[in-house]
Design a protein around this motif. Structure first.
Motif, PDB file in Angstrom:
ATOM      1  N   ARG A 189       0.813  -1.134  -0.030  1.00  0.00           N
ATOM      2  CA  ARG A 189      -0.099  -0.026  -0.045  1.00  0.00           C
ATOM      3  C   ARG A 189       1.116   1.277  -0.027  1.00  0.00           C
ATOM      4  N   PRO A 190       0.494   2.225  -0.804  1.00  0.00           N
ATOM      5  CA  PRO A 190       1.294   3.467  -0.901  1.00  0.00           C
ATOM      6  C   PRO A 190       1.236   4.093   0.635  1.00  0.00           C
ATOM      7  N   ILE A 191       2.619   4.711   0.829  1.00  0.00           N
ATOM      8  CA  ILE A 191       2.667   5.374   1.929  1.00  0.00           C
ATOM      9  C   ILE A 191       3.725   6.545   1.826  1.00  0.00           C
ATOM     10  N   ASP A 192       3.711   7.353   3.123  1.00  0.00           N
ATOM     11  CA  ASP A 192       5.057   8.281   2.934  1.00  0.00           C
ATOM     12  C   ASP A 192       6.012   7.879   3.970  1.00  0.00           C
ATOM     13  N   PHE A 193       7.007   8.774   4.065  1.00  0.00           N
ATOM     14  CA  PHE A 193       8.112   8.461   4.978  1.00  0.00           C
ATOM     15  C   PHE A 193       7.940   8.595   6.129  1.00  0.00           C
ATOM     16  N   LYS A 194       6.944   9.323   6.770  1.00  0.00           N
ATOM     17  CA  LYS A 194       6.719   9.747   8.087  1.00  0.00           C
ATOM     18  C   LYS A 194       5.883   8.605   8.622  1.00  0.00           C
ATOM     19  N   THR A 195       4.866   8.084   7.799  1.00  0.00           N
ATOM     20  CA  THR A 195       4.122   6.979   8.247  1.00  0.00           C
ATOM     21  C   THR A 195       5.038   5.789   8.189  1.00  0.00           C
ATOM     22  N   LEU A 196       5.862   5.574   7.352  1.00  0.00           N
ATOM     23  CA  LEU A 196       6.792   4.396   7.126  1.00  0.00           C
ATOM     24  C   LEU A 196       7.562   4.103   8.445  1.00  0.00           C
ATOM     25  N   ASP A 197       7.805   5.618   8.932  1.00  0.00           N
ATOM     26  CA  ASP A 197       8.811   5.471  10.246  1.00  0.00           C
ATOM     27  C   ASP A 197       7.833   4.834  11.299  1.00  0.00           C
ATOM     28  N   LYS A 198       6.589   5.313  11.414  1.00  0.00           N
ATOM     29  CA  LYS A 198       5.874   4.584  12.648  1.00  0.00           C
ATOM     30  C   LYS A 198       5.390   3.200  12.500  1.00  0.00           C
ATOM     31  N   GLU A 199       5.189   2.851  11.146  1.00  0.00           N
ATOM     32  CA  GLU A 199       5.142   1.367  10.910  1.00  0.00           C
ATOM     33  C   GLU A 199       6.303   0.421  11.228  1.00  0.00           C
ATOM     34  N   LEU A 200       7.358   0.940  10.948  1.00  0.00           N
ATOM     35  CA  LEU A 200       8.560   0.305  11.249  1.00  0.00           C
ATOM     36  C   LEU A 200       8.796   0.144  12.830  1.00  0.00           C
ATOM     37  N   GLY A 201       8.774   1.238  13.439  1.00  0.00           N
ATOM     38  CA  GLY A 201       8.600   1.399  14.879  1.00  0.00           C
ATOM     39  C   GLY A 201       7.895   0.509  15.687  1.00  0.00           C
ATOM     40  N   ALA A 202       6.698   0.163  14.857  1.00  0.00           N
ATOM     41  CA  ALA A 202       5.653  -0.974  15.586  1.00  0.00           C
ATOM     42  C   ALA A 202       5.835  -2.223  15.405  1.00  0.00           C
ATOM     43  N   ILE A 203       7.097  -2.714  14.723  1.00  0.00           N
ATOM     44  CA  ILE A 203       7.372  -4.016  14.609  1.00  0.00           C
ATOM     45  C   ILE A 203       7.953  -4.404  15.659  1.00  0.00           C
ATOM     46  N   VAL A 204       7.839  -5.762  16.267  1.00  0.00           N
ATOM     47  CA  VAL A 204       8.313  -6.000  17.533  1.00  0.00           C
ATOM     48  C   VAL A 204       9.453  -7.077  17.169  1.00  0.00           C
ATOM     49  N   GLU A 205       9.342  -7.815  16.428  1.00  0.00           N
ATOM     50  CA  GLU A 205      10.291  -8.771  16.013  1.00  0.00           C
ATOM     51  C   GLU A 205      11.422  -8.227  15.059  1.00  0.00           C
ATOM     52  N   LYS A 206      12.366  -7.825  15.581  1.00  0.00           N
ATOM     53  CA  LYS A 206      13.460  -7.285  14.839  1.00  0.00           C
ATOM     54  C   LYS A 206      14.253  -8.114  13.888  1.00  0.00           C
ATOM     55  N   ARG A 207      14.254  -9.371  14.153  1.00  0.00           N
ATOM     56  CA  ARG A 207      14.506 -10.269  12.978  1.00  0.00           C
ATOM     57  C   ARG A 207      13.843 -10.680  11.836  1.00  0.00           C
ATOM     58  N   LEU A 208      12.935  -9.954  11.559  1.00  0.00           N
ATOM     59  CA  LEU A 208      11.792 -10.048  10.665  1.00  0.00           C
ATOM     60  C   LEU A 208      12.522  -9.878   9.328  1.00  0.00           C
ATOM     61  N   PRO A 209      12.458 -10.441   8.205  1.00  0.00           N
ATOM     62  CA  PRO A 209      12.907 -10.102   7.044  1.00  0.00           C
ATOM     63  C   PRO A 209      12.364  -8.923   6.285  1.00  0.00           C
ATOM     64  N   VAL A 210      13.181  -8.038   5.948  1.00  0.00           N
ATOM     65  CA  VAL A 210      12.793  -6.861   5.481  1.00  0.00           C
ATOM     66  C   VAL A 210      13.178  -6.680   3.741  1.00  0.00           C
ATOM     67  N   ILE A 211      12.128  -6.982   2.939  1.00  0.00           N
ATOM     68  CA  ILE A 211      12.415  -7.148   1.514  1.00  0.00           C
ATOM     69  C   ILE A 211      12.218  -5.778   0.860  1.00  0.00           C
ATOM     70  N   ILE A 212      13.322  -5.339   0.048  1.00  0.00           N
ATOM     71  CA  ILE A 212      13.206  -4.016  -0.297  1.00  0.00           C
ATOM     72  C   ILE A 212      13.316  -4.232  -2.036  1.00  0.00           C
ATOM     73  N   ARG A 213      12.134  -3.494  -2.719  1.00  0.00           N
ATOM     74  CA  ARG A 213      12.496  -3.091  -4.122  1.00  0.00           C
ATOM     75  C   ARG A 213      12.618  -1.992  -4.478  1.00  0.00           C
ATOM     76  N   ILE A 214      13.667  -1.568  -5.218  1.00  0.00           N
ATOM     77  CA  ILE A 214      14.104   0.073  -5.230  1.00  0.00           C
ATOM     78  C   ILE A 214      14.253   0.014  -6.900  1.00  0.00           C
ATOM     79  N   ASP A 215      13.576   0.975  -7.538  1.00  0.00           N
ATOM     80  CA  ASP A 215      13.652   1.321  -9.011  1.00  0.00           C
ATOM     81  C   ASP A 215      15.355   1.726  -9.027  1.00  0.00           C
ATOM     82  N   GLU A 216      15.666   1.319 -10.247  1.00  0.00           N
ATOM     83  CA  GLU A 216      17.156   1.950 -10.653  1.00  0.00           C
ATOM     84  C   GLU A 216      17.476   3.244 -10.732  1.00  0.00           C
ATOM     85  N   LYS A 217      16.382   4.070 -10.954  1.00  0.00           N
ATOM     86  CA  LYS A 217      16.261   5.503 -11.058  1.00  0.00           C
ATOM     87  C   LYS A 217      16.029   6.436  -9.887  1.00  0.00           C
TER      88      LYS A 217
END
Length: 128
Positions: free
Chosen positions: A71-99
């Protein structure tokens, strides 16, 4: 005296048209995976990695867009979502456009480091 015949509507052509429309819409529809919210042009890698399906966090980054778990999100909301993650060893899959600008990528990685999420995997385009 002439008898009047009752007029009836032949339903066969109508049913044919409905089935043709149904087939047309099914063929032209695009079925999207839930976790892929952005259409990104991923860089190509030399070695193809394997992904294991399990509970994970998926972050996608376009030139001026960002998505979290589909779901689309902004950096401020992403910061809150990442802060709510309890299990710190959870895999974080990142897809970044080359541009994407390098500064936006660094901002994302700083945010992940701030929340102590270090199990990171960068997704690349599959080799043809």
């Amino acid at each position: 005296m002439r008898r009047r015949e009752s007029l009836t509507l032949d339903m066969t052509p109508l049913v044919d048209v409905v089935f043709l429309l149904l087939i047309f819409f099914l063929v032209t529809s695009v079925f999207k995976k839930d976790e892929l919210a952005l259409l990104l042009n991923l860089p190509e890698g030399k070695e193809g990695g394997q992904m294991v399906k399990r509970k994970e966090v998926i972050i996608e980054m376009g030139e001026d867009t960002l998505a979290y778990n589909g779901r689309p999100i902004d950096f401020k909301t992403l910061d809150k979502e990442l802060g709510a993650i309890v299990e710190k060893r959870l895999p974080v899959i990142i897809r970044i456009d080359e541009k994407v600008e390098y500064g936006r990528i660094i901002k994302l990685f700083d945010m992940l480091k701030k929340h102590r999420l270090s199990n990171i995997a960068l997704v690349e385009k599959a080799k043809k």
